[in-house]
Design an enzyme around this catalytic site. Structure first.
Site, PDB file in Angstrom:
ATOM      1  N   GLU A 108      17.567 -12.855 -38.826  1.00  0.00           N
ATOM      2  CA  GLU A 108      17.207 -11.382 -38.692  1.00  0.00           C
ATOM      3  C   GLU A 108      18.285 -10.457 -39.002  1.00  0.00           C
ATOM      4  O   GLU A 108      18.548  -9.583 -40.009  1.00  0.00           O
ATOM      5  CB  GLU A 108      16.073 -11.011 -37.958  1.00  0.00           C
ATOM      6  CG  GLU A 108      15.661  -9.685 -37.767  1.00  0.00           C
ATOM      7  CD  GLU A 108      14.841  -9.378 -39.049  1.00  0.00           C
ATOM      8  OE1 GLU A 108      14.406  -8.293 -39.475  1.00  0.00           O
ATOM      9  OE2 GLU A 108      14.265 -10.371 -39.919  1.00  0.00           O
TER      10      GLU A 108
ATOM     11  N   HIS B  62      39.811  -3.912 -36.717  1.00  0.00           N
ATOM     12  CA  HIS B  62      40.395  -5.372 -36.520  1.00  0.00           C
ATOM     13  C   HIS B  62      40.064  -5.543 -35.105  1.00  0.00           C
ATOM     14  O   HIS B  62      40.416  -4.860 -34.281  1.00  0.00           O
ATOM     15  CB  HIS B  62      41.666  -5.212 -37.120  1.00  0.00           C
ATOM     16  CG  HIS B  62      42.593  -6.493 -36.713  1.00  0.00           C
ATOM     17  ND1 HIS B  62      41.983  -7.799 -36.927  1.00  0.00           N
ATOM     18  CD2 HIS B  62      43.890  -6.827 -36.100  1.00  0.00           C
ATOM     19  CE1 HIS B  62      42.957  -8.636 -36.435  1.00  0.00           C
ATOM     20  NE2 HIS B  62      44.098  -8.056 -36.039  1.00  0.00           N
TER      21      HIS B  62
ATOM     22  N   HIS C  73      40.047  -9.078 -32.151  1.00  0.00           N
ATOM     23  CA  HIS C  73      40.662 -10.470 -31.646  1.00  0.00           C
ATOM     24  C   HIS C  73      39.467 -11.116 -30.972  1.00  0.00           C
ATOM     25  O   HIS C  73      39.507 -11.826 -29.891  1.00  0.00           O
ATOM     26  CB  HIS C  73      41.696 -10.550 -30.959  1.00  0.00           C
ATOM     27  CG  HIS C  73      43.094  -9.971 -31.507  1.00  0.00           C
ATOM     28  ND1 HIS C  73      44.307 -10.195 -30.926  1.00  0.00           N
ATOM     29  CD2 HIS C  73      43.199  -9.298 -32.759  1.00  0.00           C
ATOM     30  CE1 HIS C  73      45.305  -9.626 -31.843  1.00  0.00           C
ATOM     31  NE2 HIS C  73      44.538  -9.396 -32.960  1.00  0.00           N
TER      32      HIS C  73
ATOM     33  N   HIS D 119      42.844 -16.090 -35.002  1.00  0.00           N
ATOM     34  CA  HIS D 119      43.541 -14.741 -34.787  1.00  0.00           C
ATOM     35  C   HIS D 119      42.389 -13.887 -34.489  1.00  0.00           C
ATOM     36  O   HIS D 119      42.129 -13.249 -33.602  1.00  0.00           O
ATOM     37  CB  HIS D 119      44.291 -14.607 -36.112  1.00  0.00           C
ATOM     38  CG  HIS D 119      44.868 -13.055 -36.061  1.00  0.00           C
ATOM     39  ND1 HIS D 119      45.883 -12.944 -36.508  1.00  0.00           N
ATOM     40  CD2 HIS D 119      44.423 -11.845 -35.451  1.00  0.00           C
ATOM     41  CE1 HIS D 119      46.278 -11.339 -36.472  1.00  0.00           C
ATOM     42  NE2 HIS D 119      45.249 -11.003 -35.743  1.00  0.00           N
TER      43      HIS D 119
ATOM     44  N   CYS E  19      49.069  -4.138 -39.001  1.00  0.00           N
ATOM     45  CA  CYS E  19      47.905  -4.332 -39.779  1.00  0.00           C
ATOM     46  C   CYS E  19      47.925  -3.259 -41.033  1.00  0.00           C
ATOM     47  O   CYS E  19      47.075  -3.165 -41.903  1.00  0.00           O
ATOM     48  CB  CYS E  19      46.600  -4.021 -38.887  1.00  0.00           C
ATOM     49  SG  CYS E  19      46.296  -5.498 -37.716  1.00  0.00           S
TER      50      CYS E  19
END
Length: 244
Positions: A130, A107, A109, A192, A89
């Site tokens: 809200e 990040h 999953h 993903h 990443c």
């Protein structure tokens, strides 16, 4: 203590090296970062160093010694753990730092993100809830000059991009979302997970939690036949459930 280890050892629980480990453990227990999946990167505002979770580490067991540290100016690693390689990443994190002026990127999953990526097309949409008020609008208050959040009546839109065999191959589509959705603080990757960023790790965490809540709610609305972005008062017209 070596000069490299000085970068990751601190008694301050808010130091990036400590925060990444704490949050990764929390996200593991939230079922967001299991099986070594997911990651976090934080920019230290005091040093302009990027702290990055490595690839292949069990997030609930991660320690500061497992982290990479990168110079934000030269993009050279100042510290590299012996047992792990950089996260795939990393190019995506760097793009968020450089193009979105992010202070942190998360990040996960998340199963909610994955399910939403199967239900929605090119973008996730939800309105009139809200919790949307926790998400930034991308606009600035003309009087206070402070960033403004979305309102209850706004529609949250998050782009969805297609997954690739390798995470670094997502970079072109990520750059496209920056252009097409300049105000977004997140992007969903189909089948993903999700990337969420913010000016600080606290803000990124808030955005991530709020978005996951909204995605879970959208899934439940979808199961009931209610479009997540339907107008107020229109919900019952869409209900699949029989009236009591």
């Amino acid at each position: 203590m070596s000069s490299q280890d000085v970068l990751i050892h601190s008694d301050d629980p808010c130091h990036p090296a400590n925060l990444i480990c704490t949050l990764c453990k929390q996200f593991f227990h939230n079922n967001w970062c299991t099986g070594t999946g997911g990651g976090i990167s934080i920019k230290d505002p005091n040093t302009n160093y990027y702290y990055l979770a490595p690839s292949g580490v069990q997030k609930e067991k991660m320690t500061p010694e497992d982290l990479f540290v990168m110079d934000a100016q030269t993009l050279e690693y100042l510290r590299s753990p012996k047992l792990y390689k950089p996260s795939a990443c990393t190019p995506l994190f760097l793009a968020c730092y450089q193009k979105k002026d992010a202070g942190a990127i998360i990040h996960t999953h998340s199963q909610n993100a994955v399910i939403c990526s199967l239900v929605f097309g090119d973008e996730f949409r939800i309105a009139n809830i809200e919790q949307i008020k926790a998400i930034p609008s991308g606009k600035v208050d003309p009087v206070t000059k402070k960033p403004m959040a979305l309102s209850f009546f706004d529609t949250l839109k998050i782009p969805i991009i297609e997954n690739m065999a390798h995470e670094d191959e997502l970079i072109d589509d990520l750059h496209k979302t920056f252009k097409d959705y300049p105000d977004t603080c997140a992007v969903i990757v189909r089948r993903h997970g999700i990337f969420v960023w913010g000016p600080t790790i606290d803000k990124a965490k808030i955005f991530n939690e709020a978005i996951d809540y909204l995605m879970e709610l959208a899934i439940k609305m979808y199961q009931m036949g209610i479009p997540p972005d339907c107008a107020i008062g229109e919900e019952k017209k869409h209900l699949k459930m029989a009236s009591p």
